[in-house]
Motif scaffolding. Structure first.
Motif: not given
Length: 385
Positions: A300-319
């Motif tokens: 996505s090029g949407n600002k909110n969806l890009i931010q959502a992806g960055k946030v979701a990367l945190a628990p994914l990295s932990f996993l």
């Protein structure tokens, strides 16, 4: 105001508010009701209390090997004024805030998502009933959840998780590093590429452990389980290597298998206990939602969806890192329950994009109707004639 929805249809805001209130109340009460039982089942509180009053942390040391994680955790918890008596208060506060804040970040939260989030809240409240290192990691996650909808999330998450890893749990340094790496290549992420990257991460770690430390990739897990007493916490659900080998590639393959065993813990069905069935039910959904937000944010090029992806990367990295270090499924449920609120904060951000697109579509449809004479409503005189 956040409201619950069932199959896309919102329910009464007052009913939503009542449900949220009682959910927070239940999650907040669990640490007080469960404290004595948790103190008997989980050894962390007794171990931490044994370090209270002793200055053994060496917090200012520049050598990470000199710091004892329990000594440093005890120093930080004691400095915050916590004790065995006040632990349930801190546990209740952390449990409620980590459960409710992500929920309230939604404009409209689907009932299924709400129940999964609440399920993690129950698990989290049980483990936060006593003094533990998880209280400190919960503070890291709470700061990040509060920053999730702002541009400062990345800096907040990276600095706080790195400091926590430097002082308390060393493997969190790897979590920070993996998050930063995924963050840099997030635009290229698809489901397939993500799988390839996970394997590459495990190969890199296996080679590093073998060359620099002279140990296998799962040495930490194997050490914990070898020293575990029969009947101790988690002894029934130990994670044993499917492929035991000194070969770095095979070690990476085993870590990848463990990663998916954690994401889809169906093997716990053999125990049939209520708590394990609840964990089995909510973990796969959480994993799928997390990956979905990561991939959608990358496209996505949407600002909110890009931010959502960055946030979701945190628990994914932990996993991803948990696939290397976690000794048993009980410990994994305990640790992932702390970081799981970030999944729901990411989903809340993604929902903002979805709702904004729906509003834009409705406005365009309304504009098209008003500008097309075929859709103009007839006047009273036209109807009479």
């Amino acid at each position: 105001m956040t409201i619950l929805s069932i199959r896309g249809k919102p329910i009464d805001p007052a009913i939503s508010l009542i449900i949220f209130f009682f959910s927070a109340l239940i999650v907040g009460v669990i640490p007080f009701l469960y404290h004595d039982t948790a103190a008997q089942n989980f050894p962390d509180e007794e171990t931490l209390l044994s370090f209270f009053g002793a200055d053994l942390c060496q917090l200012t040391s520049t050598t990470i090997e000199e710091r004892n994680s329990y000594a440093c955790s005890a120093f930080l918890l004691e400095s915050a004024g916590l004790s065995a008596k006040t632990a349930p208060i801190a546990g209740a506060f952390l449990s409620v805030t980590l459960t409710i804040i992500p929920i309230l970040q939604f404009s409209r939260i689907p009932l299924g998502v709400f129940f999964v989030s609440l399920g993690w809240g129950f698990i989290r409240a049980i483990f936060l009933s006593v003094l533990s290192k998880d209280m400190l990691s919960a503070c890291v996650v709470l700061l990040s959840v509060m920053a999730a909808q702002h541009s400062g999330f990345g800096l907040t998450w990276f600095l706080s998780s790195t400091i926590y890893g430097w002082v308390v749990r060393k493997y969190w340094l790897l979590v920070s590093a993996v998050w930063l790496g995924l963050r840099l290549i997030r635009k290229q992420l698809t489901v397939f590429r993500l799988l390839v990257i996970i394997v590459v991460v495990y190969i890199a770690l296996a080679l590093t452990f073998q060359i620099a430390l002279g140990v296998t990739l799962d040495f930490a897990r194997a050490t914990v389980n070898e020293n575990r007493e029969v009947g101790a916490e988690g002894s029934r659900t130990v994670i044993e290597a499917v492929i035991a080998s000194d070969n770095a590639l095979l070690q990476a393959l085993n870590a990848t298998i463990t990663f998916f065993r954690l994401a889809f813990p169906l093997e716990l069905l053999r125990f049939g206990s209520v708590s394990q069935l609840a964990f089995i039910s909510i973990m796969p959904f959480t994993f799928i939602w997390m990956v979905k937000v990561v991939v959608e944010g990358a496209k996505s090029g949407n600002k909110n969806l890009i931010q959502a992806g960055k946030v979701a990367l945190a628990p994914l990295s932990f996993l991803i890192i948990e696939g290397v270090f976690e000794p048993d499924f009980g410990s994994f449920a305990r640790h992932f329950a702390i970081v799981s609120p970030l999944v729901f904060s990411a989903m809340a951000l993604a929902q903002k994009t979805e709702l904004a697109e729906k509003r834009l579509l409705r406005r365009r449809q309304a504009a098209a109707i008003s500008s097309n004479p075929l859709f103009v409503r007839p006047t009273r005189q036209d109807r009479i004639s």
